[in-house]
Design a protein around this motif. Structure first.
Motif, PDB file in Angstrom:
ATOM      1  N   GLN A 226      40.553 -30.373 -40.861  1.00 40.80           N
ATOM      2  CA  GLN A 226      40.957 -29.641 -42.064  1.00 40.80           C
ATOM      3  C   GLN A 226      42.227 -28.814 -41.823  1.00 40.80           C
ATOM      4  OE1 GLN A 226      39.568 -30.283 -44.802  1.00 40.80           O
ATOM      5  NE2 GLN A 226      37.480 -30.975 -44.364  1.00 40.80           N
TER       6      GLN A 226
ATOM      7  N   TYR B   7      31.421 -24.881 -40.850  1.00 45.10           N
ATOM      8  CA  TYR B   7      32.017 -26.207 -40.869  1.00 45.10           C
ATOM      9  C   TYR B   7      31.023 -27.304 -40.520  1.00 45.10           C
ATOM     10  CZ  TYR B   7      36.414 -23.768 -41.381  1.00 45.10           C
ATOM     11  OH  TYR B   7      37.419 -22.971 -41.863  1.00 45.10           O
TER      12      TYR B   7
ATOM     13  N   ASN C 117      30.478 -30.215 -43.327  1.00 43.15           N
ATOM     14  CA  ASN C 117      30.776 -31.613 -43.021  1.00 43.15           C
ATOM     15  C   ASN C 117      29.520 -32.474 -43.033  1.00 43.15           C
ATOM     16  OD1 ASN C 117      33.507 -31.270 -42.853  1.00 43.15           O
ATOM     17  ND2 ASN C 117      33.560 -31.037 -40.635  1.00 43.15           N
TER      18      ASN C 117
ATOM     19  N   PHE D 272      28.749 -33.269 -46.681  1.00 45.17           N
ATOM     20  CA  PHE D 272      29.671 -34.269 -47.214  1.00 45.17           C
ATOM     21  C   PHE D 272      29.346 -35.651 -46.649  1.00 45.17           C
ATOM     22  CE2 PHE D 272      33.583 -36.762 -47.176  1.00 45.17           C
ATOM     23  CZ  PHE D 272      33.967 -36.660 -48.498  1.00 45.17           C
TER      24      PHE D 272
ATOM     25  N   CYS E  82      35.600 -27.157 -52.165  1.00 46.24           N
ATOM     26  CA  CYS E  82      35.765 -28.380 -52.949  1.00 46.24           C
ATOM     27  C   CYS E  82      36.484 -29.420 -52.097  1.00 46.24           C
ATOM     28  CB  CYS E  82      36.577 -28.099 -54.213  1.00 46.24           C
ATOM     29  SG  CYS E  82      35.779 -26.964 -55.362  1.00 46.24           S
ATOM     30  N   PHE E  83      35.974 -30.655 -52.132  1.00 49.12           N
ATOM     31  CA  PHE E  83      36.555 -31.750 -51.348  1.00 49.12           C
ATOM     32  C   PHE E  83      37.279 -32.744 -52.245  1.00 49.12           C
ATOM     33  CE2 PHE E  83      32.892 -30.464 -48.770  1.00 49.12           C
ATOM     34  CZ  PHE E  83      33.393 -30.503 -47.481  1.00 49.12           C
ATOM     35  N   ASP E  84      38.237 -33.446 -51.666  1.00 50.77           N
ATOM     36  CA  ASP E  84      38.745 -34.630 -52.351  1.00 50.77           C
ATOM     37  C   ASP E  84      37.914 -35.820 -51.862  1.00 50.77           C
ATOM     38  OD1 ASP E  84      39.672 -35.442 -49.848  1.00 50.77           O
ATOM     39  OD2 ASP E  84      41.773 -34.959 -50.273  1.00 50.77           O
TER      40      ASP E  84
ATOM     41  N   ASP F 111      38.466 -37.979 -49.766  1.00 51.45           N
ATOM     42  CA  ASP F 111      38.593 -38.242 -48.328  1.00 51.45           C
ATOM     43  C   ASP F 111      37.946 -37.150 -47.479  1.00 51.45           C
ATOM     44  OD1 ASP F 111      40.065 -40.631 -48.714  1.00 51.45           O
ATOM     45  OD2 ASP F 111      41.872 -39.434 -49.089  1.00 51.45           O
ATOM     46  N   GLY F 112      37.292 -36.201 -48.138  1.00 47.59           N
ATOM     47  CA  GLY F 112      36.617 -35.141 -47.396  1.00 47.59           C
ATOM     48  C   GLY F 112      37.521 -34.002 -46.995  1.00 47.59           C
ATOM     49  N   LYS F 113      38.701 -33.919 -47.588  1.00 49.70           N
ATOM     50  CA  LYS F 113      39.629 -32.839 -47.284  1.00 49.70           C
ATOM     51  C   LYS F 113      39.435 -31.673 -48.259  1.00 49.70           C
ATOM     52  CE  LYS F 113      41.788 -35.081 -43.998  1.00 49.70           C
ATOM     53  NZ  LYS F 113      41.677 -34.632 -42.585  1.00 49.70           N
ATOM     54  N   PHE F 114      39.527 -30.448 -47.739  1.00 52.83           N
ATOM     55  CA  PHE F 114      39.438 -29.278 -48.601  1.00 52.83           C
ATOM     56  C   PHE F 114      40.565 -29.295 -49.626  1.00 52.83           C
ATOM     57  CE2 PHE F 114      37.376 -26.412 -45.121  1.00 52.83           C
ATOM     58  CZ  PHE F 114      36.188 -27.113 -45.266  1.00 52.83           C
TER      59      PHE F 114
ATOM     60  N   THR G 259      36.668 -23.280 -54.197  1.00 50.75           N
ATOM     61  CA  THR G 259      35.226 -23.321 -53.947  1.00 50.75           C
ATOM     62  C   THR G 259      34.487 -23.444 -55.276  1.00 50.75           C
ATOM     63  OG1 THR G 259      35.029 -20.899 -54.018  1.00 50.75           O
ATOM     64  CG2 THR G 259      35.383 -21.925 -51.844  1.00 50.75           C
TER      65      THR G 259
END
Length: 337
Positions: free
Chosen positions: A56, A85, A89, A92, A241-243, A245-248, A258
């Motif tokens: 991240q 984290y 993760n 997700f 909040c994630f996209d 691809d799991g990125k913040f 958030t």
């Protein structure tokens, strides 16, 4: 750099101190300092390691480009330090990347005898009520309301629990529940001829968005006659909040977006807020939980709690039968059984 004071551009005298900073002195004897950020804020090695491990690091892009002030950097680091984290993760991964295999997904009706029908409840009504009243008298029953939602879809700009559902009395949802809770306490007091009413503590999960407004509302309404120490208000947790691809996702240059963690967050929120410890201290045995918009709910339902107690259940679920077979409501069933 432009200095605006009282919406008017004030003529200023500029005195160079060093190439990266200037002090502006106005004619009104006010001293205004407008300086480019030259203060370095050091990020802990532990946080740096966590971000790298969680992949991240992109949230630091504006830090690396020198686009944040010292104060903004501090705020970003403080928020990033607050995240768990490993848990984030894991959630997700389990829900998006690697959903757990479902195995046998066959859905079948509940086995005979598992659930009590309305007829069975009515037959045992007195026994069920007596069982619950005894638990209430012992201080072993609590009530939990999930009230993180706003009344937006109802056309109401405020916490849903404060919504007037247009009864002749114009009572809000919170008031209805408070009065039902108080009535049950009084009923048990009369039954056991006690001098003091038993206590059914009320735990209300709000959200960061409406927590302050909810607390203020209860204060203004005097907790509807309930004792303040027996009404435990706490906000639910949030998750980044994630996209896809799991990125913040960044809300702005120095803040990760958030959102409330949903009704499923009730368990972690109860624990982190100290509500669980409060329940343990009070020796609570049974907790009835319901959403705030369930206006017909019976607070600490004597039939429901009594049924769970007599059956020695660990957990119970209360639902209404469908009025017709194709009514669009959920059902309780066996899956993979």
């Amino acid at each position: 750099v432009c200095a605006f004071m009282e919406k008017t551009l004030i003529k200023t005298l500029s005195i160079n101190i060093r190439p990266t900073s200037r002090i502006f002195v106005s004619r009104s004897r006010s001293l205004v300092t407008l300086a480019r950020n030259t203060t370095k804020v050091k990020m802990s090695e532990e946080l740096k390691s966590k971000l790298e491990k969680a992949k991240q690091e992109h949230v630091l892009s504006f830090v690396r480009n020198g686009k944040l002030s010292a104060d903004e950097e501090k705020k970003l680091y403080a928020q990033l330090e607050s995240f768990d984290y490993d848990r984030i993760n894991r959630l997700f991964r389990k829900t998006v990347l690697e959903p757990e295999p479902q195995g046998n997904e066959t859905i079948t009706p509940m086995p005979e005898g598992v659930a009590m029908t309305i007829e069975q409840v009515l037959e045992k009504r007195e026994e069920l009520e007596a069982t619950t009243y005894k638990l209430v008298d012992e201080g072993a029953v609590a009530f939990v309301t999930l009230s993180g939602g706003q009344g937006t879809r109802l056309g109401f700009d405020g916490p849903k629990g404060m919504y007037d559902i247009e009864l002749p009395s114009h009572k809000t949802l919170f008031q209805l529940y408070a009065e039902r809770l108080a009535a049950l306490q009084s009923r048990v007091k009369l039954k056991y001829k006690k001098d003091v009413e038993p206590i059914i503590p009320w735990y209300i999960m709000t959200s960061p968005l409406n927590h302050e407004a909810t607390c203020l509302y209860f204060e203004e309404e005097g907790y509807f006659g309930l004792k303040k120490e027996n009404v435990f208000l706490f906000p639910q947790g949030t998750l980044p909040c994630f996209d896809n691809d799991g990125k913040f996702i960044l809300e702005n240059k120095f803040k990760v977006a958030t959102a409330p963690d949903g009704n499923g967050g009730i368990y972690s929120s109860l624990k982190e807020s100290g509500a669980i410890d409060d329940m343990v201290r009070r020796k609570i045995k049974w907790v009835q939980a319901t959403s705030v918009d369930n206006s017909l709910v019976r607070v600490s339902d004597p039939h429901f709690i009594g049924s769970c107690e007599l059956r020695g259940a660990d957990v119970g679920n209360l639902s209404c039968p469908k009025s017709v077979w194709n009514e669009k409501v959920g059902v309780v069933a066996m899956k993979g059984g």
